[in-house]
Design a protein around this motif. Structure first.
Motif, PDB file in Angstrom:
ATOM      1  N   LEU A 251       1.642   2.048  -3.171  1.00 51.91           N
ATOM      2  CA  LEU A 251       0.842   2.413  -4.767  1.00 51.91           C
ATOM      3  C   LEU A 251       0.515   3.493  -3.870  1.00 51.91           C
ATOM      4  O   LEU A 251       0.535   4.198  -5.640  1.00 51.91           O
ATOM      5  CB  LEU A 251      -0.387   0.876  -4.268  1.00 51.91           C
ATOM      6  CG  LEU A 251      -1.241   1.247  -5.038  1.00 51.91           C
ATOM      7  CD1 LEU A 251      -0.982   1.912  -6.431  1.00 51.91           C
ATOM      8  CD2 LEU A 251      -2.618   0.272  -4.774  1.00 51.91           C
TER       9      LEU A 251
ATOM     10  N   TYR B 121      -6.468   9.083  -8.965  1.00 54.52           N
ATOM     11  CA  TYR B 121      -6.425   7.469  -8.647  1.00 54.52           C
ATOM     12  C   TYR B 121      -7.611   6.819  -7.492  1.00 54.52           C
ATOM     13  O   TYR B 121      -7.398   7.600  -6.483  1.00 54.52           O
ATOM     14  CB  TYR B 121      -4.914   7.027  -8.776  1.00 54.52           C
ATOM     15  CG  TYR B 121      -4.020   6.757  -9.492  1.00 54.52           C
ATOM     16  CD1 TYR B 121      -4.459   5.557 -10.690  1.00 54.52           C
ATOM     17  CD2 TYR B 121      -4.016   7.961 -10.361  1.00 54.52           C
ATOM     18  CE1 TYR B 121      -3.637   4.833 -11.719  1.00 54.52           C
ATOM     19  CE2 TYR B 121      -3.191   7.424 -11.977  1.00 54.52           C
ATOM     20  CZ  TYR B 121      -2.857   6.504 -12.481  1.00 54.52           C
ATOM     21  OH  TYR B 121      -2.013   6.316 -13.248  1.00 54.52           O
TER      22      TYR B 121
ATOM     23  N   ILE C 129      -7.875   4.006  -5.099  1.00 52.70           N
ATOM     24  CA  ILE C 129      -7.572   2.586  -4.662  1.00 52.70           C
ATOM     25  C   ILE C 129      -8.302   2.124  -4.067  1.00 52.70           C
ATOM     26  O   ILE C 129      -9.508   2.120  -3.469  1.00 52.70           O
ATOM     27  CB  ILE C 129      -6.606   2.510  -4.262  1.00 52.70           C
ATOM     28  CG1 ILE C 129      -5.537   2.994  -4.688  1.00 52.70           C
ATOM     29  CG2 ILE C 129      -6.124   1.293  -3.958  1.00 52.70           C
ATOM     30  CD1 ILE C 129      -4.010   3.484  -3.833  1.00 52.70           C
TER      31      ILE C 129
ATOM     32  N   VAL D 192      -8.283   5.719  -0.387  1.00 53.31           N
ATOM     33  CA  VAL D 192      -8.107   4.076  -0.412  1.00 53.31           C
ATOM     34  C   VAL D 192      -9.841   4.121  -0.428  1.00 53.31           C
ATOM     35  O   VAL D 192     -10.693   4.548   0.758  1.00 53.31           O
ATOM     36  CB  VAL D 192      -7.519   4.058   0.270  1.00 53.31           C
ATOM     37  CG1 VAL D 192      -7.449   2.234   0.757  1.00 53.31           C
ATOM     38  CG2 VAL D 192      -6.429   4.153  -0.419  1.00 53.31           C
TER      39      VAL D 192
ATOM     40  N   ASN E 148       0.747  -1.389   0.069  1.00 51.32           N
ATOM     41  CA  ASN E 148       0.533   0.040  -0.010  1.00 51.32           C
ATOM     42  C   ASN E 148       0.704   1.181  -0.512  1.00 51.32           C
ATOM     43  O   ASN E 148       0.959   2.460  -0.813  1.00 51.32           O
ATOM     44  CB  ASN E 148      -1.138  -0.454   1.268  1.00 51.32           C
ATOM     45  CG  ASN E 148      -1.757   1.572   1.272  1.00 51.32           C
ATOM     46  OD1 ASN E 148      -2.924   1.616   0.403  1.00 51.32           O
ATOM     47  ND2 ASN E 148      -1.618   2.343   1.940  1.00 51.32           N
TER      48      ASN E 148
END
Length: 316
Positions: free
Chosen positions: A23, A34, A36, A61, A20
């Motif tokens: 990323l 982005y 996730i 996230v 993580n």
């Protein structure tokens, strides 16, 4: 532009934080937005707790947690279902898929590929697994209309249009890469050297790999239903010709070749003939079953990649 990154995880507590961090570090340096999406596939260790903490501390996230271990294919499907944006990237959470290759996927997508597939440059497994994998791809591509690239992986990018069509398919025993390939669309490839796992062990046992291979054959090609029918079509006429030859040579001509066929031999020919008939009937049943399978799969009749009339309407 919004890119969703779907990461299925199962019992990855030892490597998850490291993955993580890499990323998040990667997306922080990108101009695109982005999202996730971690999919917890019913982990029995502390993976869920770690994911929950990660999701609470990062706006980029989100977490989808399945009620039990449904398997990687279902977990990937769930992540794609919840994904959003212009494209979806699927990547394993064990670190073997290099995050640094994501820009290559984006680049090929921006050049026109609706599907960008990550392909291993080498298998990376034992010699036996390499051999088994090679045999699987050769047999599958020989029997199926869907052609799988050897050593292709779930490290791939799909356009939002591909995602829209993909989530319409409701098969339960599925191999996602095969279904995505079945949809068609333009595609390109990114070849990569896999990294070493960050930690833990591979989740796919040999038994699971066998099941995945069998599910691939069953869901993507009806040929296994026809195989015994083909054998029956071969056996039956040969047995019939042999039986006619025995009758003609033995009883009509009086055995001029002195072959002296016994009753047991003639009974064997009759049995072979009947077995061929049974196999042919199984092939006919297989034809009906393949139609039932195709109907129950509930796949779209067709997939539109481009429509001039639609483009014209949108332009107005």
């Amino acid at each position: 532009m919004i890119i969703s990154v779907v990461v299925p995880v199962y019992n990855e507590q030892n490597s998850l934080q490291q993955f993580n961090d890499k990323l998040l570090d990667f997306i922080s340096n990108q101009k695109d937005e982005y999202k996730i999406i971690y999919v917890n596939d019913g982990s029995t260790d502390d993976t869920y707790k770690l994911l929950k903490n990660i999701a609470l501390n990062s706006k980029s996230v989100s977490l989808v947690s399945l009620s039990k271990n449904f398997g990687k294919e279902i977990a990937l499907s769930a992540g794609i279902y919840y994904a959003q944006g212009d494209a979806v990237i699927t990547i394993d959470g064990d670190g073997q898929h290099p995050i640094s290759y994501i820009p290559s996927f984006i680049s090929k997508w921006q050049k026109g590929a609706a599907v960008v597939i990550g392909v291993r440059k080498n298998h990376g497994g034992s010699s036996f697994k390499k051999l088994a994998s090679g045999i699987f791809y050769k047999l599958f591509n020989a029997f199926s209309d869907v052609k799988l690239v050897p050593y292709s992986t779930d490290f791939r990018l799909i356009d939002k249009n591909v995602r829209t069509e993909f989530i319409k398919m409701q098969e339960t025993n599925r191999i996602n890469r095969g279904l995505i390939d079945w949809l068609g669309y333009s595609r390109d490839y990114v070849y990569f050297e896999p990294n070493l796992r960050h930690g833990g062990v591979a989740k796919y046992s040999f038994a699971k790999l066998i099941k995945l291979a069998s599910d691939s054959f069953v869901s993507l090609t009806p040929v296994p239903l026809y195989i015994f029918g083909f054998i029956g079509i071969l056996i039956t006429p040969l047995a019939l010709l042999l039986g006619l030859f025995i009758i003609f040579e033995q009883y009509i001509l009086g055995d001029p070749l002195l072959l002296d066929f016994t009753g047991t031999a003639m009974l064997g020919v009759l049995i072979i003939f009947l077995v061929g008939m049974v196999l042919m009937s199984q092939g006919i049943i297989g034809l009906y079953l393949s139609h039932i399978q195709a109907q129950s799969a509930n796949r779209p009749l067709f997939v539109i990649d481009y429509s001039k009339s639609t483009i014209d309407k949108d332009a107005k």
